[in-house]
Design a protein around this motif. Structure first.
Motif, PDB file in Angstrom:
ATOM      1  N   PHE A 138       0.818  -1.212   0.000  1.00  0.00           N
ATOM      2  CA  PHE A 138       0.000   0.000   0.000  1.00  0.00           C
ATOM      3  C   PHE A 138       0.855   1.267   0.000  1.00  0.00           C
ATOM      4  O   PHE A 138       0.606   2.197  -0.767  1.00  0.00           O
ATOM      5  N   THR A 139       1.851   1.322   0.873  1.00  0.00           N
ATOM      6  CA  THR A 139       2.654   2.543   0.970  1.00  0.00           C
ATOM      7  C   THR A 139       3.518   2.745  -0.279  1.00  0.00           C
ATOM      8  O   THR A 139       3.731   3.880  -0.709  1.00  0.00           O
ATOM      9  N   ARG A 140       4.001   1.664  -0.862  1.00  0.00           N
ATOM     10  CA  ARG A 140       4.759   1.804  -2.109  1.00  0.00           C
ATOM     11  C   ARG A 140       3.872   2.313  -3.239  1.00  0.00           C
ATOM     12  O   ARG A 140       4.331   3.046  -4.121  1.00  0.00           O
ATOM     13  N   LYS A 141       2.611   1.922  -3.229  1.00  0.00           N
ATOM     14  CA  LYS A 141       1.673   2.354  -4.255  1.00  0.00           C
ATOM     15  C   LYS A 141       1.258   3.808  -4.046  1.00  0.00           C
ATOM     16  O   LYS A 141       0.895   4.504  -5.001  1.00  0.00           O
ATOM     17  N   THR A 142       1.314   4.275  -2.798  1.00  0.00           N
ATOM     18  CA  THR A 142       0.778   5.586  -2.443  1.00  0.00           C
ATOM     19  C   THR A 142       1.847   6.677  -2.386  1.00  0.00           C
ATOM     20  O   THR A 142       1.557   7.843  -2.690  1.00  0.00           O
TER      21      THR A 142
ATOM     22  N   LEU B 174       8.259   5.601  -2.726  1.00  0.00           N
ATOM     23  CA  LEU B 174       9.190   4.778  -1.966  1.00  0.00           C
ATOM     24  C   LEU B 174       9.920   3.813  -2.885  1.00  0.00           C
ATOM     25  O   LEU B 174       9.358   3.322  -3.867  1.00  0.00           O
ATOM     26  N   SER B 175      11.150   3.499  -2.530  1.00  0.00           N
ATOM     27  CA  SER B 175      11.916   2.502  -3.274  1.00  0.00           C
ATOM     28  C   SER B 175      11.284   1.130  -3.110  1.00  0.00           C
ATOM     29  O   SER B 175      10.797   0.770  -2.034  1.00  0.00           O
ATOM     30  N   HIS B 176      11.292   0.342  -4.171  1.00  0.00           N
ATOM     31  CA  HIS B 176      10.787  -1.027  -4.134  1.00  0.00           C
ATOM     32  C   HIS B 176      11.912  -2.041  -3.920  1.00  0.00           C
ATOM     33  O   HIS B 176      11.664  -3.242  -3.915  1.00  0.00           O
ATOM     34  N   LYS B 177      13.122  -1.552  -3.719  1.00  0.00           N
ATOM     35  CA  LYS B 177      14.263  -2.441  -3.594  1.00  0.00           C
ATOM     36  C   LYS B 177      14.386  -2.983  -2.164  1.00  0.00           C
ATOM     37  O   LYS B 177      14.189  -2.247  -1.188  1.00  0.00           O
TER      38      LYS B 177
END
Length: 282
Positions: free
Chosen positions: A106-110, A113-116
């Motif tokens: 959720f927070t990466r979608k919103t 933020l890095s996905h690594k």
């Protein structure tokens, strides 16, 4: 420093949940300071509170907001109730999956933020320290580092000891079963126990996250933390464990979350414009 209060519907918990997000997207640079590359995603720390706390604790108890800005670090602080951040299928509360999967997704979608994995960290204090260790290990594909301060590693034989005069809900037998399950002996032998999880991952040849632990020399949980460190050593897992003056209290956690952030592979510190730093010679 931007601080967002977020409420979103968590499928794993079946209800709307609150969290704070620190995000230094409004950082104002003083003349001559190197500026952050536009559009660069932020390294992220998912930071868990202790028992009887909530998502506001870290903001009010420490200087995490100031240090996050200096290090260009996003910090996500959810509420975990008193559930030890463990899945509770008997209550339809999947706290572990919430922390290890849904919250991150959720927070990466919103937010930017890095996905690594190497940019994604989990930490906490007391109940949250144990929750960070357990979920950081269980979801090791997601988290590149774990920070555990004064971890409440109570998944050992003391879980089976009945407290005849409980002072808090967490000391009652009802709470133990609600949190760890109807069969406490089974819980001790499952991946709900971080000691068991370390053994299983080591035997499987898993790449462990980096691990930082700290505990006060006068903390009543010191022996529990020593035992966790011994398990990591037994299975040859690399970690850093620091002990220092202090008990189970905010002064210790304020000091050692700063040490933990200095340990993480973060950006070089740059202090932006604020009421505490107007960039003027005196």
């Amino acid at each position: 420093m931007a601080v967002f209060q977020v409420n979103f519907m968590a499928k794993t918990l079946g209800r709307t949940v609150p969290l704070y997000v620190i995000l230094p997207t409004d950082k104002t640079y003083l003349p001559g300071m190197p500026e952050r590359e536009a559009g660069k995603p932020y390294k992220t720390l998912y930071l868990l509170h202790g028992v009887i706390g909530n998502y506001t604790d870290w903001i009010y108890g420490t200087r995490i907001q100031r240090w996050a800005e200096e290090k260009d670090l996003a910090v996500v602080m959810p509420s975990g109730d008193n559930a030890s951040y463990l899945d509770q299928p008997w209550n339809c509360n999947w706290y572990g999956e919430f922390i290890g999967r849904e919250l991150v997704e959720f927070t990466r979608k919103t937010f930017p933020l890095s996905h690594k994995r190497e940019d994604t960290y989990i930490g906490g204090l007391s109940m949250g320290g144990a929750g960070a260790m357990r979920n950081g290990l269980k979801y090791h594909e997601t988290f590149g580092a774990i920070i555990s301060l004064s971890g409440a590693f109570i998944t050992d034989e003391t879980l089976l000891v009945k407290n005849e005069h409980p002072r808090f809900p967490s000391e009652t037998e009802e709470f133990k079963h609600m949190t760890f399950g109807p069969d406490l002996k089974e819980a001790l032998e499952s991946d709900r126990n971080p000691h068991v999880l370390v053994r299983r991952l080591a035997e499987a040849g898993t790449e462990f996250p980096q691990i930082y632990m700290a505990c006060g020399e006068d903390d009543f949980l010191l022996q529990k933390n020593d035992a966790m460190a011994a398990t990591l050593s037994k299975y040859q897992v690399a970690f850093l464990y620091e002990k220092g003056p202090g008990a189970h209290e905010w002064d210790f956690w304020d000091a050692y979350i700063k040490r933990a952030l200095d340990w993480l592979p973060l950006e070089d510190s740059t202090v932006g414009l604020s009421s505490g730093n107007v960039g003027m010679d005196t």
